[in-house]
Design an enzyme around this catalytic site. Sequence first.
Site, short mmCIF file in Angstrom:
data_model
loop_
_atom_site.label_atom_id
_atom_site.label_comp_id
_atom_site.label_asym_id
_atom_site.label_seq_id
_atom_site.Cartn_x
_atom_site.Cartn_y
_atom_site.Cartn_z
CE LYS A 8 1.21 4.88 8.21
NZ LYS A 8 -0.20 4.76 8.46
CG ASP A 31 5.74 3.81 1.00
OD1 ASP A 31 5.98 4.55 1.97
OD2 ASP A 31 4.59 3.60 0.56
CE1 TYR A 65 -3.77 2.38 0.30
CE2 TYR A 65 -2.62 3.29 2.19
CZ TYR A 65 -3.63 3.37 1.25
OH TYR A 65 -4.49 4.45 1.26
N1 PMP Z 1 2.71 4.23 2.31
C1 PMP Z 1 2.58 3.32 3.28
C2 PMP Z 1 3.59 2.24 3.39
C3 PMP Z 1 1.51 3.42 4.17
O1 PMP Z 1 1.38 2.49 5.13
C4 PMP Z 1 0.59 4.47 4.05
C5 PMP Z 1 -0.59 4.62 4.98
N2 PMP Z 1 -0.83 3.65 5.88
C6 PMP Z 1 0.77 5.39 3.01
C7 PMP Z 1 1.86 5.25 2.17
C8 PMP Z 1 -0.17 6.52 2.83
O2 PMP Z 1 -0.05 7.45 3.84
P1 PMP Z 1 -1.26 8.44 4.19
O3 PMP Z 1 -2.35 7.62 4.76
O4 PMP Z 1 -0.65 9.41 5.15
O5 PMP Z 1 -1.65 9.09 2.90
#
Ligand code: PMP
Length: 435
Positions: A273, A245, A150
Amino acid sequence: MGTTAKKQHSRSQRAFERGREILVGGVNSPVRAFGAVGGVPLVVDRAQGAQIWDVDGNAYLDFVCSWGALILGHACPEIAAAIADQAKRGTSYGMTTELEIELAEMLQRALPSLERVRFVSSGTEATMSAVRLARAATRRDFIVKFEGGYHGHGDSFLTKAGSGLATLGIAASPGVPQALAELTLDAPYNDLAAVERLFAKHANAIAAVIVEPIAANMGVIPPVEGFLAGLRELTRRHGALLIFDEVITGFRLCFGGAQTLFGIEPDLTTLGKIIGGGLPVAAYGGRRELMEQVAPLGPVYQAGTLSGNPLAMRAGIETLKQLSAPGFYDALDRKAAMLADSMRQALSDAGIEGHVARAASLLTLFFTAGPVEDYAAAKKSDTHLFASFFHEMLQRGILLAPSQFEALFVSAAHSDDDVRRAAAACRESLAAIRS
Ligand code: PMP
C-alpha cells in the site's frame, strides 16, 4: 455541506452493466461491486487530493483512498511528477536499478528489523512469500493466523478471513486443497491463551504466527495490552517465527510500522500500500539469515517480472520523503481524532448503539456497543444499519468503504474543513437512519 439532492448515476449504471458483460461481476476486486451495501457501484472518472469524481460528475470526499494506499491523497503533484519523469526514462527494465536500493534503504532506516528486503508487486505476494520462507526456515508446515485477519488471497489465508471474505460471508474458499487448508490454524484476535493452546496441540510443528499488529480488515481492532508482546514471547519459546503483516499499518501510524510504535521486533514483516504511493508495490523483509534463504542466495524460490518496477519505486520514494516531514503524523492524527470524536458524539446524539474504533488515521464505526476486541464481536455489528449509513453518507458526498469490515482512511489531503463536512454528514446520516 454535501448536497442531499438525489445524485444521478445513469452513466455509472450503464458502465457497470457493460463491465458486467466482460469483467467478472463487473469488477477486478470483489468489494468494489458494492455487494454488501447494494446500489450502483462507483465507476470512477478521476480524483484529486481528497476528492473523487464518478463518471456522472458526482464528487465525493474519499475516505477509501485506494484502501489505504494513498496517505497523501490522490494525484499528489510530486508523485505524479516523479512518475511522469520516470515514464520518459523507461517503465520497466527487468534489471536492477538504484531506485530499488534507495527505497529499500529508506524502509530499513524506518524499520530496522528489515535487515534484508525483497520487493514484490502486491501484498498477497508478500505474505505468501513470507510464509513460504518461514516454512522453509523452520522446516515446519503449520501457520497460525487470526479470525477476521486478512493477508491477501493466498491459498493459506482464506479460512475465516476478514476484508472481502467477511463482507461476502465466505467462510473458506473452494479451490484451496483441504490438505493445505488444514495447515492453517485460526485463533481469535487478542486471545493469547488460544494461541498457546495451538502451540501445545501442535508442538514443534508451527512455522509462524502471522498477524496484523493492528487489525484493520474486520473493521479496526487495536491489540489489547500485552497481546503482541505475548505473541513475540510465545513464538520465540516454541521456535516459530513472528510475521507482522504491516501492509496496512506500515507508514500509516508513524514513520515506520506498528512494530516501531509497540517496540516489538518481528522476524519477518510484510509491507504494501503506502510504500508504493498508489502504484503496485509491496515488500517482505526481516532478519538477514532468514532472508538470505531466498533465491538467488538460498533455495526458497520467489521472483517477479515487474518486481521493483521503476515507476513504482519513484512513487514510493517520493511518498516516504513526504511522510518523513516533521509533524506529518501529528497533523494526521489530530484530524482523525477530530473525526472520531464527532462520530462518537453523533452516535450518542442520535441514540444509536455504536462504537468508533480508532488507531491513528484508521477508523471504523461499528453498529454495536464496544468493546470490539475480536472478529466475533465485530460480526455483531448491524450490517444492515451500516449499509443504510453508507448510502446516507454517499448521498451527502462522503465515500466510505462499502463494507462494515474495512477501515476508513484519513489522508493528509483531507483538510480540517473536509473533516468537519464528513462529521456533519455523519450527524445527518445517523439521524436519518434512526427509526
Ligand atoms: N495484508 C493486509 C493486512 C491487507 O490489508 C491486504 C489488502 N488489503 C493484503 C495483505 C493484500 O494486499 P494486496 O491486496 O495488495 O494483495
